[in-house]
Enzyme design. Sequence first.
Site, PDB file in Angstrom:
ATOM      1  N   ASP A   1       1.005   1.652  -4.225  1.00 19.18           N
ATOM      2  CA  ASP A   1       0.443   2.274  -5.428  1.00 19.18           C
ATOM      3  C   ASP A   1      -1.026   2.663  -5.245  1.00 19.18           C
ATOM      4  O   ASP A   1      -1.699   2.186  -4.336  1.00 19.18           O
ATOM      5  CB  ASP A   1       0.500   1.283  -6.606  1.00 19.18           C
ATOM      6  CG  ASP A   1       1.913   1.028  -7.080  1.00 19.18           C
ATOM      7  OD1 ASP A   1       2.860   1.472  -6.408  1.00 19.18           O
ATOM      8  OD2 ASP A   1       2.062   0.371  -8.132  1.00 19.18           O
TER       9      ASP A   1
ATOM     10  N   HIS B   1      -0.475  -1.988  -2.286  1.00 20.46           N
ATOM     11  CA  HIS B   1      -1.441  -0.948  -2.659  1.00 20.46           C
ATOM     12  C   HIS B   1      -2.052  -0.337  -1.406  1.00 20.46           C
ATOM     13  O   HIS B   1      -2.651  -1.076  -0.615  1.00 20.46           O
ATOM     14  CB  HIS B   1      -2.518  -1.529  -3.584  1.00 20.46           C
ATOM     15  CG  HIS B   1      -1.968  -1.985  -4.899  1.00 20.46           C
ATOM     16  ND1 HIS B   1      -1.344  -3.189  -5.066  1.00 20.46           N
ATOM     17  CD2 HIS B   1      -1.918  -1.359  -6.105  1.00 20.46           C
ATOM     18  CE1 HIS B   1      -0.932  -3.308  -6.323  1.00 20.46           C
ATOM     19  NE2 HIS B   1      -1.268  -2.199  -6.980  1.00 20.46           N
TER      20      HIS B   1
END
Length: 481
Positions: free
Chosen positions: A288, A430
């Site tokens: 993400d 991430h």
Amino acid sequence: MRKVQPRHMQRTASGWYTNKWILLALIIGIIFIVVPSSLFLISKVDQKAVVKQKKVATAHLVHELEQTRFNNQAVSKKETVHPTSQPTQVMVVDKNLPKDIQTSLTQKLQKIETTWRSSSDELLLSYIHIKPTFKNIEQVEAGITSYEWNNRNKAYEQKKQEKLPLSYRQVTDNQLITSQLFLKSEENLAAVHLATKQILLDKLKPKSEVVDAILTLPAFTWDTPIAYHPDHLVVTVPASGKLTEQTVDVPYQKIKCVLNPDYVDDKLLATTTANQDSSTKKIALTFDDGPNPTTTPKILATLKEQQIHATFFQLGKNVAAHPELAKQVHDEGHEIGSHTYNHVQLNKADEQTIQKEIVETDRAIYQAMGLLPQFIRPPYGAVNATVAKLAGRPIIQWDVDSRDWATKNAAKTLAQIQQTVSPNGIILLHDIQPSTAAVLPQLIDWLKAQGYEFVTIDQLLHSQEKPFHQYFSQTDERTVS
Ligand code: NI
């Protein structure tokens, strides 16, 4: 002495005059009565001949239709001959055509007729033909041709021809297959909507104003004209903003999650549904908040080296800042999802903000790589029914939180995953975290050693993920309330 004419002579003179008038009257009579009436009689005979010629020509055309369209199957014919001003109409239909289908299609054919100029010199020949296809589905063809009588050639000449769009019916219950019958649910309608938008973008390669109109295309309803065909849907997209009305073919390859086995050939099902092999341990890596010019390239390099595909939920603002890098992620075979534009917690936002966050991200990703994100991962996993509705695509959550965003520590990230991972799950990472980029090779090696096979989200969910639903793992699917 004045000579007086004898009386009889006077009579004779007046008689001669009388005869002259009678003669004149006779001549006039011949001219005005006998000639027209004989002409009329001649034309009557001629008309009778034409009627006969037309009958023969009509029979010939009907026979030709039966041979070509119906392959000489049993048909029923209905002929309507109007004495004046209206065309002769002949309708040829299958012997076993159900009444309601005949009624509804006849109405559609009549609508076409009324737009055509018609006179008694025309013949309108229409047909409704049903043909078995597969399973319990029959194809229904209907069309109409107009012919005009050419008196010199003594033949009908074809003028216009129109076919109704093919329709299909279910033999078991005699119903025509409508979009509602095929799609059944609002989420399937939303999946068709998302695919249609992508196809429109591909087809029109639009300028910015039209991109806007496509990205904000109002949701489809059951009134949106969507026609079922055995291998695709035909959507008539209503005009919207700068977008004019469009007809779009949506192949089932692009809407695999809506396929209803009752209406789709098994061969097509086999090619469109992924191999649903549940024997292996699968895992989906998801990243993400990127792309980030420092860390994302490192992650891409590791994935390439390990020959693994993952799924990236990109932030609209980062895509807009680094479109080349965003595109590289897609070009290297990874799947792309939306993570909103500004990392907004959507369930706390108003509708206007939610809409803006979604559309702006769609626009940034479309401009960077020409596609619409197929999924959304709402920041913090925060959703509600409004968010789901406005997102209009599958919501991807996770069941393994690496906590890389909190620990920012390579060893702790690895340990966290080692302790919580389970087969067929979704790992949250991430690609903006340097610690994640650093630990990724070691993490992948460990997962491989445990027997995990790496898949993308679409592969993990067998292309069956639907809008409005949220997915935490392959088996943990929830609706949004
Ligand atoms: Ni995030």
